[in-house]
Structure formats: C-alpha cells, structure tokens
Design a protein around this motif. Sequence first.
Motif, mmCIF file in Angstrom:
data_model
loop_
_atom_site.group_PDB
_atom_site.id
_atom_site.type_symbol
_atom_site.label_atom_id
_atom_site.label_comp_id
_atom_site.label_asym_id
_atom_site.label_seq_id
_atom_site.Cartn_x
_atom_site.Cartn_y
_atom_site.Cartn_z
ATOM 1 N N ARG A 209 42.565 46.151 44.121
ATOM 2 C CA ARG A 209 43.708 45.651 44.877
ATOM 3 C C ARG A 209 43.529 44.191 45.291
ATOM 4 O O ARG A 209 44.479 43.406 45.259
ATOM 5 N N GLU A 210 42.298 43.805 45.648
ATOM 6 C CA GLU A 210 42.088 42.423 46.074
ATOM 7 C C GLU A 210 42.313 41.440 44.923
ATOM 8 O O GLU A 210 42.713 40.296 45.141
ATOM 9 N N VAL A 211 42.087 41.901 43.695
ATOM 10 C CA VAL A 211 42.289 41.034 42.532
ATOM 11 C C VAL A 211 43.770 40.741 42.332
ATOM 12 O O VAL A 211 44.172 39.578 42.184
ATOM 13 N N ILE A 212 44.621 41.769 42.346
ATOM 14 C CA ILE A 212 46.047 41.547 42.121
ATOM 15 C C ILE A 212 46.665 40.786 43.289
ATOM 16 O O ILE A 212 47.580 39.971 43.104
ATOM 17 N N GLN A 213 46.154 41.000 44.505
ATOM 18 C CA GLN A 213 46.649 40.227 45.646
ATOM 19 C C GLN A 213 46.344 38.747 45.450
ATOM 20 O O GLN A 213 47.190 37.878 45.717
ATOM 21 N N ASP A 214 45.146 38.454 44.971
ATOM 22 C CA ASP A 214 44.760 37.064 44.728
ATOM 23 C C ASP A 214 45.618 36.456 43.622
ATOM 24 O O ASP A 214 46.058 35.300 43.725
ATOM 25 N N ILE A 215 45.870 37.230 42.561
ATOM 26 C CA ILE A 215 46.700 36.746 41.452
ATOM 27 C C ILE A 215 48.101 36.390 41.948
ATOM 28 O O ILE A 215 48.624 35.299 41.667
ATOM 29 N N LEU A 216 48.718 37.299 42.701
ATOM 30 C CA LEU A 216 50.087 37.069 43.183
ATOM 31 C C LEU A 216 50.145 35.888 44.154
ATOM 32 O O LEU A 216 51.095 35.098 44.125
ATOM 33 N N GLU A 217 49.154 35.769 45.001
ATOM 34 C CA GLU A 217 49.137 34.646 45.954
ATOM 35 C C GLU A 217 49.015 33.319 45.220
ATOM 36 O O GLU A 217 49.687 32.340 45.561
ATOM 37 N N ARG A 218 48.160 33.270 44.224
ATOM 38 C CA ARG A 218 47.995 32.028 43.457
ATOM 39 C C ARG A 218 49.277 31.663 42.715
ATOM 40 O O ARG A 218 49.668 30.493 42.668
ATOM 41 N N LEU A 219 49.910 32.661 42.111
ATOM 42 C CA LEU A 219 51.148 32.389 41.381
ATOM 43 C C LEU A 219 52.250 31.931 42.325
ATOM 44 O O LEU A 219 53.052 31.048 41.984
ATOM 45 N N THR A 220 52.306 32.506 43.519
ATOM 46 C CA THR A 220 53.307 32.099 44.508
ATOM 47 C C THR A 220 53.109 30.637 44.903
ATOM 48 O O THR A 220 54.072 29.923 45.203
ATOM 49 N N ARG A 221 51.850 30.182 44.852
ATOM 50 C CA ARG A 221 51.556 28.775 45.150
ATOM 51 C C ARG A 221 51.734 27.881 43.914
ATOM 52 O O ARG A 221 51.339 26.718 43.924
ATOM 53 N N ASP A 222 52.314 28.446 42.857
ATOM 54 C CA ASP A 222 52.572 27.724 41.607
ATOM 55 C C ASP A 222 51.309 27.322 40.853
ATOM 56 O O ASP A 222 51.314 26.374 40.071
ATOM 57 N N GLU A 223 50.237 28.055 41.082
ATOM 58 C CA GLU A 223 49.040 27.836 40.280
ATOM 59 C C GLU A 223 49.240 28.469 38.897
ATOM 60 O O GLU A 223 49.958 29.458 38.752
ATOM 61 N N THR A 224 48.602 27.902 37.901
ATOM 62 C CA THR A 224 48.592 28.497 36.560
ATOM 63 C C THR A 224 47.242 29.169 36.353
ATOM 64 O O THR A 224 46.194 28.557 36.564
#
Length: 407
Positions: A209-224
């Motif tokens: 769960r911590e992995v997908i949370q990190d992925i979504l947070e990064r994408l929300t910040r417009d990270e690639t």
Amino acid sequence: MPSVPPPADLPNNTITKDSPAEFQIGELAPYWLAAIIESAEDAVVTKTLDGVITSWNRGAERIFGYTAEEVIGRPINILIPADHPDEEPAILARLRAGQRIEHYETVRVRKDGSFVDISLTVSPIRGPDGRIIGASKIARDISERKRAEEALRQREEELTDFIENSAVGLHWVAADGTILWANQAELDLLGYTREEYVGHHIAEFHADREVIQDILERLTRDETLHSYEARLRCKDGSIRYVLISSNVRRRDGEFLHTRCFTRDITERRQAEESLRLYGRVLDNMVEGVSVTDEQGFIIYTNPAEDEMFGYARGELVGQHVTVQNTYPPDENERIVREVIEQLKKRGVWSGEWSNRRKDGTPFTTFARITALEISGRKHWVCVQEDITERKRAAAELQATEHRFTMF
C-alpha cells in the motif's frame, strides 16, 4: 445552366448613369443570380419532379464531367450508382411533400464511371401559384475530405489496435485512483476481466500500500516515473514484480488521467533471487564461476572469476562472454556456436579455453559448462580454473624428458 442574355437596353448587364429612370435594379436580379450560379464551384442543378435535368452549371460540369448539352433533358439517374436504386425516389417523395434536404452525404457517378463523394442540399422549387414544380440541387465535392477522414480513421484504428494489443501492459488512472481503462496485456498479466479491473481503485491490485500511495502522490505532483518497481497482486493470489513508468495527462491544468506502462519483470526477479541464493555458496568457491543467458551475456560472476580475469567486482556483468577469450573473431564465433549446439543437445560441455585478462594477458582455463533452466529460461553456468601454470609445467617436463631420451 444555359447562359441568360442581358436585357437589350443594358449591354453587359451593367447599370450606367444614362440608364432609363424607369429601369428597376430588381430587374437585374435574375441575371446576377444566373452569373453567380454559373461561376460557383459547387454543382447547381435543377430538375423536374420526374427527375429530368433542366439546368446545369459549370460547377456540375467540373464535378461530374458532363456538359450542359449532354445532360439537360436526361434523367438525373445517370448520376446515381446502380446500388442506390431507392435513393432518388425517396428524395423526390420528400420534395413533393415540400421538404428540404440539407447536407445529405452520398455517392454519385461521373461521366468516366468513377465515383465522387458529395454533400447534397435539395430544395423544392415553387411556381407562381405556390405549387412545387421542380427541385434545385447543390452538390459539393467532398472527396478530399472523405479521403482525409478515411486516412484519419485508419490511423486511429491502427493506433487503437497497437495500444489494445500491445505486448506491454497499459492503463489509465484518474486523480482519485480509479482505473479508467486498461489494455488486454494488462488484464492478461494479472488475470482479471475488464469488469473486475476497470472501475476499481488501483490500490486494490498493489501488494504494498505504501508503494501505490507514493506513486499516486508523485504523479499528483506532476512527477514522471521511470521504471518504478512495484508488486502487483494477480487474481489467483500470486504476485508479479513490475516496473511502472507513468506521467499525467492534463487539460487546462486539470488532471485527466495517468498514462501508465507496466512491464513484467517477475522472471528476472526470480532469477536474481535464485542467483543470490546460489551466490552465497558460489562466492566461496576457489574456481571461477560465471552465469550467462542464452544469448551469451554475463549475468553473474563470483569473486574468483573476477580475480582470475582481473576485473573489479561485478564489472563483467552485462558484457558478452566473448570479451574473455582470445580467439580470432571468425574462429570465436564458430567455437561459441559449437559449444552452444553441444549444450543444447547434451546439456554439458567441458574442455580447455583460451582466455585473456582485462590487461590483455593470455591464459588458459579448463572450463565445465552446464545448461541450467532458471524461471523457464535457459542459462549457461561455467565453472573454470586457471591451468596456465599447469600447462607450462607439463610442457617443461615434456621438453626435459625429450632431452633425456636423446642420450
């Protein structure tokens, strides 16, 4: 359309300062209208309610290939394809009912037999008493537009096919984490049906769960994200290791969806785990050990192998096995091919091998190569020892014995 002669008292249909006062501008309207119709790019055609052509402008001649003399008095059906038998009767029926037909797209036949796509507008013509006495047709050539639309349709179809049937898993995720779309490769990778996957939150399918949370947070910040490692849970309960590459598509600043590529690396991870387990044993071996994939690229070496060849720890990994030997290119290719063929047939090969160290120093090893299957893929495990000194000592002994036999 037959040309309309100008009034006799006004040559060239022009009003001058000397025109009779009683002459009304409105009287010129039919002649101006005729000139406009005649110069129009679109086909402007009139016909009777029986479908007989009564006028034909230059636009019609350009589009359909007939001159006015060739078609006036003939039925409009000469322009209609044989596989459209009901089209003209339906149009005439609507005209008799006083209806106007706008932007009706259809196909017509040119004089040379070729087909032309047209957009048709048909209006009823009324006589002085208000009765419908005929129809006017304006036909626009839309062949170029149709060709462009067809080319675009084919391109979109090819792109859709490419995406849907790509060997790489693809999916879109909304800002709230809901899966909006997934291609077949993604579904096949995890074993879900489209209904079981699309519309669900992406976190349901992540093992961490911590992995997908990190992925979504990064994408929300417009990270690639590039090759972000994660673990996905399959329908059967098994775990797949994947690399996720993703970024966000926005419109006017609004988060539309992510664009995620999912690459399965489960077999590679399993192979790495297997090598790690074996590595604890192999690292303490005196003999040099290397593992290559079926194409001959080195994926593991033990410390003894690195030391034997003069490389730093792990420096040989990723290189082709041919970097270690000293055979000429043509001979090297032949020898490697023969070894691989024997490995495929018997599973083992052993013999002397001519090598070179990183500094170019030649030396000889005795190698034993075994075929090994790891996660369903062939690998070659090579165990070898440096026999250079042994061969030198044997050669010196043989030379000494030879000298003694001469006396």
